[in-house]
Design a protein around this motif. Structure first.
Motif, PDB file in Angstrom:
ATOM      1  N   PRO A 194       1.360  -0.953   0.224  1.00  9.08           N
ATOM      2  CA  PRO A 194       0.012  -0.082   0.273  1.00  9.08           C
ATOM      3  C   PRO A 194       0.754   1.131  -0.166  1.00  9.08           C
ATOM      4  N   SER A 195       1.488   1.381   0.430  1.00 12.17           N
ATOM      5  CA  SER A 195       2.559   2.402   0.343  1.00 12.17           C
ATOM      6  C   SER A 195       3.712   2.413  -1.187  1.00 12.17           C
ATOM      7  N   SER A 196       3.584   1.813  -1.600  1.00 10.85           N
ATOM      8  CA  SER A 196       4.078   1.967  -2.885  1.00 10.85           C
ATOM      9  C   SER A 196       3.438   3.135  -3.791  1.00 10.85           C
ATOM     10  N   ILE A 197       3.508   4.291  -4.487  1.00 10.89           N
ATOM     11  CA  ILE A 197       2.876   5.238  -5.446  1.00 10.89           C
ATOM     12  C   ILE A 197       2.496   4.572  -6.501  1.00 10.89           C
ATOM     13  N   THR A 198       2.142   3.847  -7.058  1.00 11.75           N
ATOM     14  CA  THR A 198       1.315   3.249  -8.111  1.00 11.75           C
ATOM     15  C   THR A 198       0.573   2.399  -7.657  1.00 11.75           C
ATOM     16  N   ARG A 199       0.451   2.118  -6.200  1.00 11.14           N
ATOM     17  CA  ARG A 199      -0.237   0.941  -5.456  1.00 11.14           C
ATOM     18  C   ARG A 199      -1.642   1.976  -5.341  1.00 11.14           C
ATOM     19  N   ARG A 200      -0.870   3.032  -4.261  1.00 12.66           N
ATOM     20  CA  ARG A 200      -2.071   4.853  -3.660  1.00 12.66           C
ATOM     21  C   ARG A 200      -2.759   5.180  -4.737  1.00 12.66           C
ATOM     22  N   THR A 201      -1.878   5.609  -5.990  1.00  9.55           N
ATOM     23  CA  THR A 201      -2.531   6.215  -6.663  1.00  9.55           C
ATOM     24  C   THR A 201      -3.794   5.264  -7.591  1.00  9.55           C
ATOM     25  N   PHE A 202      -3.533   4.066  -8.239  1.00  9.85           N
ATOM     26  CA  PHE A 202      -4.587   2.920  -8.116  1.00  9.85           C
ATOM     27  C   PHE A 202      -6.027   2.943  -7.197  1.00  9.85           C
ATOM     28  N   ASP A 203      -5.273   3.069  -6.209  1.00  7.58           N
ATOM     29  CA  ASP A 203      -6.454   2.497  -4.743  1.00  7.58           C
ATOM     30  C   ASP A 203      -7.369   3.781  -4.821  1.00  7.58           C
ATOM     31  N   GLU A 204      -6.783   5.112  -3.980  1.00  9.38           N
ATOM     32  CA  GLU A 204      -7.380   5.844  -4.828  1.00  9.38           C
ATOM     33  C   GLU A 204      -8.399   6.056  -5.661  1.00  9.38           C
ATOM     34  N   ALA A 205      -7.730   6.346  -7.757  1.00  4.49           N
ATOM     35  CA  ALA A 205      -8.725   6.377  -8.460  1.00  4.49           C
ATOM     36  C   ALA A 205      -9.607   5.030  -8.389  1.00  4.49           C
ATOM     37  N   CYS A 206      -9.628   4.205  -8.064  1.00  6.52           N
ATOM     38  CA  CYS A 206     -10.601   3.082  -7.152  1.00  6.52           C
ATOM     39  C   CYS A 206     -11.599   3.383  -6.292  1.00  6.52           C
ATOM     40  N   ILE A 207     -11.248   4.649  -4.734  1.00  2.64           N
ATOM     41  CA  ILE A 207     -12.140   4.735  -4.349  1.00  2.64           C
ATOM     42  C   ILE A 207     -13.093   5.100  -5.402  1.00  2.64           C
ATOM     43  N   GLN A 208     -12.616   6.551  -5.388  1.00  2.27           N
ATOM     44  CA  GLN A 208     -13.101   7.111  -6.757  1.00  2.27           C
ATOM     45  C   GLN A 208     -14.659   6.333  -7.156  1.00  2.27           C
ATOM     46  N   ALA A 209     -13.708   5.843  -8.173  1.00  5.11           N
ATOM     47  CA  ALA A 209     -15.081   4.982  -9.436  1.00  5.11           C
ATOM     48  C   ALA A 209     -15.386   4.003  -8.928  1.00  5.11           C
ATOM     49  N   ARG A 210     -15.600   4.089  -7.371  1.00  6.20           N
ATOM     50  CA  ARG A 210     -15.842   2.931  -6.758  1.00  6.20           C
ATOM     51  C   ARG A 210     -15.832   1.681  -7.031  1.00  6.20           C
ATOM     52  N   VAL A 211     -15.103   1.229  -7.534  1.00  5.09           N
ATOM     53  CA  VAL A 211     -14.531  -0.593  -8.118  1.00  5.09           C
ATOM     54  C   VAL A 211     -14.311  -0.519  -7.314  1.00  5.09           C
ATOM     55  N   ASN A 212     -14.373  -2.228  -7.031  1.00  2.00           N
ATOM     56  CA  ASN A 212     -13.801  -2.994  -6.018  1.00  2.00           C
ATOM     57  C   ASN A 212     -13.129  -3.996  -6.383  1.00  2.00           C
ATOM     58  N   PRO A 213     -11.875  -4.332  -6.352  1.00  2.00           N
ATOM     59  CA  PRO A 213     -10.898  -5.085  -6.482  1.00  2.00           C
ATOM     60  C   PRO A 213     -10.569  -6.196  -5.697  1.00  2.00           C
ATOM     61  N   ARG A 214     -10.081  -7.575  -6.201  1.00  4.60           N
ATOM     62  CA  ARG A 214     -10.155  -8.480  -5.131  1.00  4.60           C
ATOM     63  C   ARG A 214      -8.765  -8.554  -4.577  1.00  4.60           C
ATOM     64  N   VAL A 215      -7.643  -7.881  -4.058  1.00  4.67           N
ATOM     65  CA  VAL A 215      -6.522  -8.122  -3.917  1.00  4.67           C
ATOM     66  C   VAL A 215      -5.894  -9.569  -2.568  1.00  4.67           C
ATOM     67  N   LEU A 216      -5.384 -10.765  -3.827  1.00  2.89           N
ATOM     68  CA  LEU A 216      -5.007 -12.080  -3.121  1.00  2.89           C
ATOM     69  C   LEU A 216      -3.607 -11.619  -2.488  1.00  2.89           C
ATOM     70  N   LEU A 217      -2.328 -10.850  -4.280  1.00  3.06           N
ATOM     71  CA  LEU A 217      -1.486 -11.323  -3.250  1.00  3.06           C
ATOM     72  C   LEU A 217      -1.053  -9.198  -2.673  1.00  3.06           C
ATOM     73  N   GLU A 218       0.215  -8.909  -2.063  1.00  3.00           N
ATOM     74  CA  GLU A 218       0.867  -7.697  -1.733  1.00  3.00           C
ATOM     75  C   GLU A 218       2.055  -8.649  -2.132  1.00  3.00           C
ATOM     76  N   LEU A 219       3.001  -7.349  -2.861  1.00  6.94           N
ATOM     77  CA  LEU A 219       3.966  -7.647  -3.159  1.00  6.94           C
ATOM     78  C   LEU A 219       5.267  -6.932  -3.272  1.00  6.94           C
ATOM     79  N   ASP A 220       6.213  -6.912  -2.669  1.00  6.02           N
ATOM     80  CA  ASP A 220       7.554  -6.160  -2.515  1.00  6.02           C
ATOM     81  C   ASP A 220       8.147  -5.193  -3.503  1.00  6.02           C
ATOM     82  N   SER A 221       8.335  -5.589  -4.916  1.00  9.19           N
ATOM     83  CA  SER A 221       8.744  -5.038  -5.697  1.00  9.19           C
ATOM     84  C   SER A 221       8.148  -5.249  -7.054  1.00  9.19           C
ATOM     85  N   ARG A 222       8.245  -4.177  -7.643  1.00 11.17           N
ATOM     86  CA  ARG A 222       8.029  -4.713  -9.612  1.00 11.17           C
ATOM     87  C   ARG A 222       7.872  -6.192 -10.038  1.00 11.17           C
TER      88      ARG A 222
END
Length: 287
Positions: A194-222
């Protein structure tokens, strides 16, 4: 001890002439004579024998000349080193970046333009990169989505778009125009922390659009996200500037609001006029 007097004596000892010593020091010959006379009188010592045709060192003058030659020789070395730095012939630049993709072309340009400059690059996440700059462990930094703050000088570089990363055989892989953000609702995804900039931007866009993806894995590198997507564990997200040339996966733009990141280069405001930092800013592509 008067350094002007010692400098005048050293010049005469090197040149063997008051006239040439004056030219070397860019002062008048009487000034050189006055400095040496004052030196000899103060220490009650004869350093030079003056004749009609030449200037010779006394025994004491020879001993002092060995000292002043070493002393002012080091000063000249220091001046040469500083001048080389000023002209960017040599020097060292500490660079921090939150990813390699944007900074590497800039370093390549720096190397071509200033081959004598040594660069130390530290790569980290967004928080580590900003911290390195603010603590002055880095002279300059390539950053993403940093808010302006007092004492920090920022210059825009470019923007990137958040893309969906899918396996090469995925139906979306051929949709070059992109997929709508709403298509990711309830889709199984593998994402950065969640601290990743890419992830943060994506999460904020999903919240605004009311989109709820199902996050299976959280990983620490590209790289880990790419491997997970290639293994068909889910859909990932990646910045458009970080797309790898991996035939196992494909990056597809996500269409929607708030899916753009701003990239910039930064330094501490009080150091922005340093020659080497200015050179690095000057080589950066402005977007």
């Amino acid at each position: 001890m008067n350094l002007f007097q010692l400098r005048a004596f050293d010049a005469v000892a090197r040149e063997g002439s008051f006239t040439r010593a004056a030219a070397r020091l860019f002062i008048s010959q009487p000034a050189v004579t006055g400095h040496i006379k004052a030196l000899e009188e103060r220490y009650q010592i004869t350093l030079l024998r003056r004749t009609a045709r030449r200037v010779e060192l006394t025994e004491e003058g020879t001993k002092l000349a060995a000292i002043t030659r070493a002393m002012f020789g080091l000063a000249e070395e220091a001046q040469a080193m500083l001048e080389a730095n000023r002209q960017l012939l040599t020097g060292r630049l500490e660079v921090a970046a939150d990813g390699p993709h944007m900074v590497m072309p800039m370093l390549a340009s720096l190397r071509v333009r200033y081959p004598g400059i040594t660069v130390n690059l530290r790569l980290g996440n967004a928080q580590e990169t900003l911290a390195a700059l603010l603590s002055e462990h880095a002279d300059v930094a390539v950053l993403t989505e940093v808010e302006p703050r007092k004492g920090l000088h920022l210059q825009g570089l470019s923007e990137s778009r958040i893309c969906a990363l899918v396996p090469a055989g995925h139906p979306w892989a051929q949709q070059s125009k992109g997929v709508p953000l709403k298509a990711l609702d309830q889709v199984i995804m593998v994402l950065r922390e969640p601290s990743s900039i890419t992830r943060r931007t994506f999460d904020e866009a999903c919240i605004q659009a009311r989109v709820n993806p199902r996050v299976l894995l959280e990983l620490d590198s590209r790289e880990a996200v790419t491997e997970a997507v290639a293994a068909e564990l889910g859909v990932g997200v990646v910045s458009s500037v970080e797309v790898s040339h991996d035939p196992r996966v494909a990056a597809v733009p996500i269409i929607g609001e708030g899916l753009v990141n701003r990239h910039m280069i930064g330094c501490m405001e009080r150091r922005r006029d340093l020659r080497l930092i200015q050179a690095f800013f000057g080589l950066a592509p402005v977007g």
